[in-house]
Design a protein around this motif. Structure first.
Motif, PDB file in Angstrom:
ATOM      1  N   MET A   1      47.944 -62.110 -18.633  1.00 49.08           N
ATOM      2  CA  MET A   1      48.218 -60.712 -18.286  1.00 49.08           C
ATOM      3  C   MET A   1      46.908 -59.919 -18.220  1.00 49.08           C
ATOM      4  O   MET A   1      46.679 -59.136 -17.289  1.00 49.08           O
ATOM      5  CB  MET A   1      49.170 -60.103 -19.318  1.00 49.08           C
ATOM      6  CG  MET A   1      49.325 -58.592 -19.211  1.00 49.08           C
ATOM      7  SD  MET A   1      50.006 -58.027 -17.625  1.00 49.08           S
ATOM      8  CE  MET A   1      51.775 -58.172 -17.969  1.00 49.08           C
ATOM      9  N   LEU A   2      46.040 -60.130 -19.193  1.00 48.60           N
ATOM     10  CA  LEU A   2      44.743 -59.444 -19.204  1.00 48.60           C
ATOM     11  C   LEU A   2      43.902 -59.859 -17.998  1.00 48.60           C
ATOM     12  O   LEU A   2      43.270 -59.019 -17.335  1.00 48.60           O
ATOM     13  CB  LEU A   2      44.017 -59.748 -20.522  1.00 48.60           C
ATOM     14  CG  LEU A   2      42.581 -59.253 -20.655  1.00 48.60           C
ATOM     15  CD1 LEU A   2      42.486 -57.735 -20.485  1.00 48.60           C
ATOM     16  CD2 LEU A   2      41.998 -59.672 -22.015  1.00 48.60           C
ATOM     17  N   ILE A   3      43.895 -61.139 -17.682  1.00 49.06           N
ATOM     18  CA  ILE A   3      43.113 -61.632 -16.549  1.00 49.06           C
ATOM     19  C   ILE A   3      43.673 -61.069 -15.233  1.00 49.06           C
ATOM     20  O   ILE A   3      42.915 -60.662 -14.338  1.00 49.06           O
ATOM     21  CB  ILE A   3      43.091 -63.178 -16.550  1.00 49.06           C
ATOM     22  CG1 ILE A   3      42.282 -63.667 -17.767  1.00 49.06           C
ATOM     23  CG2 ILE A   3      42.524 -63.731 -15.240  1.00 49.06           C
ATOM     24  CD1 ILE A   3      42.416 -65.148 -18.055  1.00 49.06           C
TER      25      ILE A   3
ATOM     26  N   PRO B   1      31.897 -62.436 -13.717  1.00 49.86           N
ATOM     27  CA  PRO B   1      32.459 -63.225 -14.831  1.00 49.86           C
ATOM     28  C   PRO B   1      33.140 -64.515 -14.359  1.00 49.86           C
ATOM     29  O   PRO B   1      33.076 -65.539 -15.041  1.00 49.86           O
ATOM     30  CB  PRO B   1      33.489 -62.279 -15.461  1.00 49.86           C
ATOM     31  CG  PRO B   1      33.147 -60.910 -14.963  1.00 49.86           C
ATOM     32  CD  PRO B   1      32.490 -61.093 -13.630  1.00 49.86           C
TER      33      PRO B   1
ATOM     34  N   PHE C   1      42.107 -54.531 -11.342  1.00 51.38           N
ATOM     35  CA  PHE C   1      41.229 -53.363 -11.488  1.00 51.38           C
ATOM     36  C   PHE C   1      39.864 -53.578 -10.844  1.00 51.38           C
ATOM     37  O   PHE C   1      39.267 -52.642 -10.321  1.00 51.38           O
ATOM     38  CB  PHE C   1      41.042 -53.004 -12.964  1.00 51.38           C
ATOM     39  CG  PHE C   1      42.125 -52.119 -13.507  1.00 51.38           C
ATOM     40  CD1 PHE C   1      42.132 -50.759 -13.218  1.00 51.38           C
ATOM     41  CD2 PHE C   1      43.147 -52.632 -14.290  1.00 51.38           C
ATOM     42  CE1 PHE C   1      43.138 -49.927 -13.710  1.00 51.38           C
ATOM     43  CE2 PHE C   1      44.157 -51.815 -14.787  1.00 51.38           C
ATOM     44  CZ  PHE C   1      44.148 -50.455 -14.491  1.00 51.38           C
ATOM     45  N   ASN C   2      39.339 -54.800 -10.900  1.00 54.35           N
ATOM     46  CA  ASN C   2      37.937 -54.991 -10.522  1.00 54.35           C
ATOM     47  C   ASN C   2      37.738 -55.703  -9.189  1.00 54.35           C
ATOM     48  O   ASN C   2      36.772 -55.417  -8.487  1.00 54.35           O
ATOM     49  CB  ASN C   2      37.202 -55.775 -11.623  1.00 54.35           C
ATOM     50  CG  ASN C   2      37.263 -55.056 -12.958  1.00 54.35           C
ATOM     51  OD1 ASN C   2      37.353 -53.830 -13.026  1.00 54.35           O
ATOM     52  ND2 ASN C   2      37.238 -55.818 -14.044  1.00 54.35           N
TER      53      ASN C   2
ATOM     54  N   LEU D   1      45.112 -58.234 -14.868  1.00 52.61           N
ATOM     55  CA  LEU D   1      44.701 -56.836 -14.775  1.00 52.61           C
ATOM     56  C   LEU D   1      43.201 -56.709 -14.499  1.00 52.61           C
ATOM     57  O   LEU D   1      42.776 -55.787 -13.794  1.00 52.61           O
ATOM     58  CB  LEU D   1      45.116 -56.080 -16.040  1.00 52.61           C
ATOM     59  CG  LEU D   1      46.633 -55.839 -16.117  1.00 52.61           C
ATOM     60  CD1 LEU D   1      47.082 -55.494 -17.528  1.00 52.61           C
ATOM     61  CD2 LEU D   1      47.040 -54.723 -15.146  1.00 52.61           C
ATOM     62  N   CYS D   2      42.393 -57.624 -15.035  1.00 56.05           N
ATOM     63  CA  CYS D   2      40.958 -57.618 -14.693  1.00 56.05           C
ATOM     64  C   CYS D   2      40.780 -57.825 -13.193  1.00 56.05           C
ATOM     65  O   CYS D   2      39.932 -57.188 -12.560  1.00 56.05           O
ATOM     66  CB  CYS D   2      40.207 -58.709 -15.475  1.00 56.05           C
ATOM     67  SG  CYS D   2      39.964 -58.327 -17.223  1.00 56.05           S
TER      68      CYS D   2
END
Lengths: 237, 237
Positions: B96-98, B162, B104-105, B100-101
């Motif tokens: 989920m975090l990935i 990243p 967003f980016n 959103l990364c």
């Protein structure tokens, strides 16, 4: 088993500020592994010459020496599989990506916000070394870098967007319980807190509540550590 | 079991361009689940009114309807646990975090690079809808947005840092084998490829080799899909 780690310190031996050392300490605590730390200033390279390495953390596990925080985490997870920080091989693989997302996007504005505060908490020889290397890296004085901290806070707010929205959707960055993704970001906040009273987050930010919850959950490791308060700044970005 | 999905299409029914639909198709393929797709243009909301939802993808699994790509992935992973895309609960939480990364980016500069190309591959009613909603969102014409694509490519290069460094350290974004982190980013490249020949990556970028490898590994799903070539642009960022 006797886990020992050399841990970067400021002028006061109990002021431990390296985010990479914090990460290892948080991982060891999560895994319920006793870890004995020895404080070491920046310029004391002689004490870790045995490891053929010049940066902290350095871990010794009995006769085994492990350097580099990521390698140390792999060592701990492999040798002491109970209470894993990553529940599967792909969780550990993804954590590398998350670590790099934090290093590329979050740690820059965070470091610039507190870089003079770091300097001011170092012993004289370390402070001179820190100023010389960091001013060369950034092409600016520490005073000028930290002087822009209001804009760094805005940049940090933007960089934290994916983390913020994740925490609106689930309790922890790793999902339903604390895991390596949480410890990776939290280590950066422990770094800042150890040297600076600058308020990086507003109290209405979900990241703020998450940070407080993790600070409490980690117990004596964090609550007894030397640093400043995580407290409500009352500003708005 | 009969998995069926409504899949966003351009003027040609076989041009499937939604990154969220691509993600579900890639996850289903990874899990070796047959998935039948029905092409649907943007402005056909009537066909999915039964789902009480206005966006694609919409999945039906027998008598069950699931909307939202993330919910669909959770459904597939729970109902068909073989060949997981996330090997543990924390891997799914981190994903989920990935996700959103990436949103967003990465997706911003990527969308701006191909936004007029998307428009130009839509049926007339869809094209008008797309132009109106996107120009309102961005406060600029599609022509002006895509006209800045050289600078968007530089922004994309930075946003991918990243991911690039992760791929220098391990074979896949999920570690030693393909997982959800890989599919999340790859879906965005399948989106761009479906409508645009603009070269987003240089051939010496580790992300380029990773994208090619995944394109091949996914087999007919990707290699037979309607779109442009992923080929060497020969430029430098």
């Amino acid at each position: 088993m006797a886990l020992k780690m050399y841990d970067l310190c400021g002028q006061e031996p109990e002021r431990r500020f390296s985010p990479y050392c914090w990460l290892v300490k948080l991982v060891a605590a999560h895994k319920q592994l006793p870890l004995e730390t020895t404080p070491l200033p920046f310029t004391d390279k002689a004490s870790i010459a045995f490891a053929d390495w010049k940066q902290l953390p350095v871990l010794t596990d009995g006769d085994t020496t492990v350097v580099d925080s990521w390698q140390i985490i792999q060592h701990l997870e492999a040798q002491y599989p109970a209470h894993p920080v990553a529940g599967s091989a792909d969780a550990m693989g993804q954590a590398m990506l998350i670590k790099l997302c934090i290093e590329f996007n979050v740690m820059g504005p965070l470091l610039r916000s507190v870089i003079l505060d770091i300097h001011d908490h170092l012993a004289p020889a370390d402070a001179a070394y820190f100023r010389e290397t960091r001013e060369a890296r950034f092409g600016a004085t520490l005073e000028d870098l930290q002087g822009g901290r209001e804009s760094h806070r805005v940049a940090l707010y933007g960089a934290l967007a994916p983390f913020r929205v994740t925490l609106k959707r689930q309790a922890w960055l790793s999902g339903g319980s604390v895991g390596l993704a949480d410890l990776l970001l939290f280590a950066s906040f422990m770094w800042a807190r150890s040297v600076s009273d600058f308020q990086l987050l507003n109290a209405d930010d979900p990241v703020y509540a998450w940070r407080d919850a993790l600070f409490t959950q980690c117990g004596a490791l964090t609550t007894d550590s030397v640093g400043y308060e995580f407290s409500d700044a009352g500003y708005s970005v």
